[in-house]
Design an enzyme around this catalytic site. Structure first.
Site, short mmCIF file in Angstrom:
data_model
loop_
_atom_site.label_atom_id
_atom_site.label_comp_id
_atom_site.label_asym_id
_atom_site.label_seq_id
_atom_site.Cartn_x
_atom_site.Cartn_y
_atom_site.Cartn_z
N SER A 144 0.85 -1.18 0.00
CA SER A 144 0.00 0.00 0.00
C SER A 144 0.89 1.23 0.00
O SER A 144 2.07 1.16 0.36
CB SER A 144 -0.88 0.00 1.26
OG SER A 144 -1.53 1.24 1.45
N TYR A 157 -1.93 -1.53 10.52
CA TYR A 157 -2.04 -1.76 9.07
C TYR A 157 -0.81 -1.21 8.36
O TYR A 157 -0.21 -1.89 7.51
CB TYR A 157 -3.31 -1.10 8.54
CG TYR A 157 -3.55 -1.32 7.06
CD1 TYR A 157 -4.08 -2.51 6.59
CD2 TYR A 157 -3.26 -0.31 6.13
CE1 TYR A 157 -4.31 -2.71 5.24
CE2 TYR A 157 -3.48 -0.51 4.79
CZ TYR A 157 -4.01 -1.71 4.35
OH TYR A 157 -4.22 -1.90 3.00
#
Length: 270
Positions: A144, A157
């Site tokens: 990401s 995350y």
């Protein structure tokens, strides 16, 4: 050398929804012959399998909980034995919880780490060993933009996505002698059902899962080792290199407001 999709077998984790689902669609359109669809939800996988078959590829449904290493070992071994070698592995499965760090619960943290990291590691280990023996293959790890620029309220995350970037870089060097490519895919915020209830960051325009899938295909055709999705992602990474302190301030301004605790936190582990 660009990746040749024609007639290949791909395995996509997290294929039941969002980015994984769109990637499965795009691979079918590119001429991939067989796609092994991996996720926990068998019903959703069956729906994606029907869509993939309409696009011209054979679909194999593999309901697996990636947080269970034994289950993953058995499923991958059977799939390889029954359906032949995997030429392209796309590790797309992921879990995200948006919670201020001081309010985070350990089960949520464990869920993100077990799926995003341990699950990815387990699948990659099983497939990479087989690819190395055959001396061919390509592994795509979906990280990401938060694997390069960490985000408040997404600490765990972000940590898992940073780890995926490092894991991918190390694996790229280790597997190069075996003719196995290892690529990182770095989407920015993507409009999927996983983030539909999140408080989104200001000034960030989310990409669609289809845009991410298209970027992956183009990146593999261009032989890129890190595929950044969208102009916002590219701009953020350049800014991070040139002025990291400025990016840090902008991220704090863009982040959702965090409620202040009403009482001191207990020192006992929860």
């Amino acid at each position: 050398m660009s990746f040749n999709f024609q007639g290949k077998t791909a395995l996509v984790t997290g294929a039941s929804r969002g980015i994984g689902r769109s990637i499965a669609h795009r691979l079918a359109l590119q001429g991939v012959r067989r796609i092994v669809l991996v996720a926990r939800n068998a019903q959703r996988l069956a729906e994606v399998a029907a869509e993939v078959q309409q696009l011209g590829a054979e679909a194999i449904v593999l309901p697996v909980d990636l947080a269970d290493p034994i289950q993953v070992n058995v499923a991958i071994a059977k799939a390889w034995q029954r359906h032949g070698p995997v030429h392209l592995l796309v590790n797309c499965a992921g879990v995200a919880h948006q919670t201020p760090f001081l309010q985070a619960k350990l089960p949520q943290v464990q869920s993100e780490i077990s799926t995003n990291l341990v699950g990815l590691y387990t699948v990659t280990r099983l497939v990479a060993r087989r690819m190395a023996v055959r001396r061919e293959g390509c592994i795509v790890n979906v990280s990401s933009l938060m694997g390069k620029v960490a985000a408040p309220t997404m600490a765990t995350y972000s940590a898992t996505k940073f780890a995926i970037v490092g894991f991918t870089q190390a694996l790229r060097s280790e597997l190069a002698p075996y003719n196995v490519r290892v690529v990182a895919l770095l989407p920015s915020l993507t409009n999927t059902d996983m983030v539909s209830q999140f408080d989104w960051f200001r000034w960030v325009k989310p990409a669609s899962p289809n845009q991410v899938a298209q970027a992956l295909i183009l990146g593999l055709q261009r032989n890129q080792i890190e595929i950044v999705v969208g102009w916002q992602g590219h701009a953020a990474l350049w800014a991070q290199r040139l002025a990291p302190s400025l990016v840090d301030r902008l991220v704090r301004l863009a982040a959702p407001p965090v409620a202040q605790p009403q009482r001191p936190y207990s020192t006992h582990l929860m």
